[in-house]
Design an enzyme around this catalytic site. Structure first.
Site, short mmCIF file in Angstrom:
data_model
loop_
_atom_site.label_atom_id
_atom_site.label_comp_id
_atom_site.label_asym_id
_atom_site.label_seq_id
_atom_site.Cartn_x
_atom_site.Cartn_y
_atom_site.Cartn_z
N ASP A 107 39.11 -56.71 -25.81
CA ASP A 107 37.58 -56.60 -25.99
C ASP A 107 37.62 -55.42 -26.90
OD1 ASP A 107 35.20 -55.93 -26.06
OD2 ASP A 107 34.80 -55.48 -23.58
N LYS B 241 33.88 -50.09 -35.39
CA LYS B 241 33.24 -51.58 -35.10
C LYS B 241 32.04 -51.39 -35.53
CE LYS B 241 32.33 -54.76 -31.47
NZ LYS B 241 32.13 -54.94 -30.23
N GLU C 129 31.39 -62.16 -27.73
CA GLU C 129 31.51 -61.50 -26.57
C GLU C 129 30.42 -62.21 -25.36
OE1 GLU C 129 30.09 -57.74 -27.97
OE2 GLU C 129 32.02 -57.46 -29.03
N ASP D 299 23.44 -57.58 -22.01
CA ASP D 299 24.66 -56.69 -22.16
C ASP D 299 23.96 -55.45 -22.55
OD1 ASP D 299 26.64 -55.32 -23.23
OD2 ASP D 299 27.71 -56.87 -24.40
#
Ligand code: AMP
Length: 623
Positions: free
Chosen positions: A25, A86, A185, A207
């Site tokens: 992850d 990211k 994800e 999330d």
């Protein structure tokens, strides 16, 4: 070609040949690596027992350090300490500029599409920064599992576009990893809870992390997760909760807004600690340093806390409502709600989300680890360690699927990255009068010409009723099912003649080949376009020649006098010369000239009753 790879009977690894695999992850703030050991997915901690690896790389003259030590350098050496790669990966320079001037890095001025950041150890791209993080996690996995990894599954946000996905994959390759596949994800979180093994239906993945909020609506359909919609707020997370608590404390303790930076930072930390403590306790005692050196003591109870954070939670609920609307489903249709991200530990968040979806939310798995654990489970399956378990979860086609059309051109039917299962149909027609068979050639790739793509299968459709060119309607349906098998069916619509073939592209391409092919499609784009223009012009020119010759053979003598015939023959001759000369512009010109010269002939044919076959056709056609 990892995505369409199906374990062939007899080819799956035997149980004793357990192959090492890991799930990664790669997070904006923190990253994790997990693996299935003794049948159980677990997080692999570092040698100090820490599960998380801060996604921060600090460049020095000697190289790079990653993780906690790197994070420590953020204040002292901000220009060489790259965090949140990211947010930058796979995005063009222009996009990154719009991300805000807030980024403390020195971007190298250049024309290239990949941004580069200037550091003491040279200019680095977000791909290279991410590769450093991958290297550390890979080493951790190798050391813990005791051997080389056969491959990894890496999670990416569901909304990541192709460039961001490709860049993430490139970063992993740069770190020497074999990427079995990228996994969304939210899909990984659903897998961790085993939802892929349950009944088909709609699930929501909520999330809420430190700085971002994502909501994804997934539909499980025959073991395949389709992303129905995504939503959220890239600037809403636990940090905002800390902020409102800090403001409340300042208000209560009489701390002015202009307190120094260090004091405010401490206050944010105190606020965060209070917030986290309130997830378990009903009330928390506060002991806050005041700017003058005194201290303020007080307490914050859950009720007050809830009233402070409710406006933020309401924002997340609005985003859920929008995502459901985009997906076209009602809240009642959602079967399970999976909670991901540290901030979903807050009881108030759980309560409000549960109220909205009218069901208890799934919280049994650590919300910080659930994505990595799901990736690990998927990696274990893809490594071939579960020969009895079907490899499902194939969610996108990695390369476009198409058909060869006249002149060796490719007509794309299913573009790459289309969610599977999928079925798409395309209609084609015959090229010659009386054509009774058609060869269907299935190819895969991004280029314009068949020769530059990969040939997957050829099959023939026979028994097409003889008709004039262009009159038959052949519908070719491509369907990629949940097992990743491509099925082709071709049907002539007026008579219903069918032919079909099943293609199994599992012998497929390696990831390297896919990358090579994609690169080639970018590099050759211009060249391909020229080639395509010429081929199209030639196909059109030949069609005109064919059609005219066929018409002349039928009734040329009857309808044309010698002079007229000579005129038409001359125009036809010029067109054929242009076709031979491979000059696209000349072919177009001559084809138009032929049509003009033949206008009276077409009209005459129309008027003499030979026109039945022409019904519905343009007057400029010769059929
Ligand atoms: P993540 O980015 O998923 O690691 O989430 C980090 C965020 O989760 C931070 O804002 C943390 O303050 C928050 N968080 C972690 N643990 C708790 C907790 N027990 N209660 C409330 N928030 C928490």
């Amino acid at each position: 070609m990892a995505l369409l790879q199906i374990a062939e009977p007899g080819h799956a690894a035997a149980p004793h040949e357990h192959r090492l695999a890991a799930g990664i992850d790669l997070g904006t703030t923190n990253s994790l690596v997990a693996a299935v050991r003794s049948g159980q997915a677990e997080i692999l901690p570092d040698d100090q027992g820490r599960a998380l690896l801060p996604s921060v790389v600090h460049y020095t003259a000697d190289g790079a350090e990653v993780g906690y030590d790197a994070r420590e350098q953020a204040t002292d050496d901000p220009l060489n300490t790259i965090a949140s790669a990211k947010r930058l990966i796979g995005r063009p320079v222009a996009d990154i500029k719009s991300l805000g001037e807030g980024l403390p890095y020195e971007f190298v001025r250049q024309d290239s599409s990949v941004p580069r950041i200037h550091t003491v150890s040279g200019d680095v791209s977000p791909i290279e920064v991410s590769a450093e993080i991958f290297k550390v996690l890979a080493r951790r996995a190798k050391d813990t599992l005791g051997g080389e990894l056969s491959g990894v599954v890496i999670t990416v946000p569901a909304y990541f576009d192709d460039a961001q996905r490709q860049a993430t994959k490139d970063a992993a390759r740069l770190a020497g990893l074999h990427v079995f596949r990228l996994l969304n994800e939210p899909t990984a979180a659903a897998v961790a809870y085993g939802l892929d093994r349950g009944a088909d239906g709609v699930h929501a993945i909520f999330d809420l992390g430190g700085g971002t909020f994502d909501i994804s609506i997934l539909r499980l359909n025959k073991g395949v997760f389709e992303v129905m919609s995504t939503g959220g707020d890239s600037a809403l997370g636990g940090d905002d909760f800390d902020q409102v608590i800090a403001e409340w404390i300042m208000d209560q303790a009489g701390i002015a807004d202009d307190a120094n930076h260090k004091a405010l930072r401490q206050l944010m930390l105190d606020a965060r600690n209070a917030k986290e403590a309130l997830s378990d306790a009903e009330s928390v005692a506060l002991d806050i340093a005041l700017p003058g050196g005194d201290r303020w003591q007080g307490s914050l109870d859950r009720e007050t806390f809830n009233s402070l954070v409710d406006p933020l939670i309401r924002k997340t609920i609005s985003a859920c409502r929008r995502a459901l609307r985009d997906a076209g489903v009602d809240a009642e249709e959602v079967k399970e709600v999976v909670m991901v991200g540290g901030s979903t530990r807050m009881p108030r968040v759980r309560e409000k989300v549960s109220d909205f979806f009218r069901r208890p939310v799934l919280v049994d798995i650590d919300p910080d680890q659930v994505v990595a654990l799901g990736a690990a489970i998927q990696a274990d399956v893809l490594a071939g360690n579960k020969p009895d378990e079907e490899i499902l979860l194939l969610d996108v086609t990695p390369l476009s699927l198409g058909l060869e059309t006249m002149g060796g051109l490719v007509e794309k039917v299913i573009p790459r990255n289309t969610t599977i299962p999928v079925a798409r149909a395309q209609e084609f027609t015959t090229f010659k009068d009386g054509q009774t068979a058609m060869a269907v050639h299935v190819v895969q790739g991004e280029r314009e010409m068949v020769d530059h793509c990969r040939s997957l299968a050829r099959f023939e459709l026979r028994g097409i009723p003889p008709m004039v060119a262009g009159a038959a309607r052949i519908r070719v349906t491509f369907s990629v099912d949940a097992d990743g098998l491509l099925n082709m069916e071709a049907e002539e619509l007026s008579q219903g003649v069918k032919a079909s073939v099943t293609v199994k592209p599992s012998y497929g391409l390696s990831d390297e080949e896919i990358t090579g092919m994609l690169q080639a499609s970018f590099e050759y784009a211009e060249e391909d376009l020229e080639e395509r223009k010429l081929v199209e012009a030639r196909v059109e020119g030949l069609r005109v020649v064919e059609a005219l010759q066929s018409a002349l053979a039928k009734d040329g003598e009857e309808l044309l006098n010698t002079r007229e015939r000579e005129q038409i023959d001359a125009a036809l001759q010029q067109l054929m010369q242009a076709i031979d000369a491979q000059d696209a512009a000349a072919i177009d010109r001559q084809a138009k000239h032929v049509e003009k010269v033949c206008e009276f002939y077409v009209e005459r044919r129309m008027n003499t009753g030979i026109q039945e076959a022409m019904a519905g056709h343009n007057i400029n056609e010769f059929e």
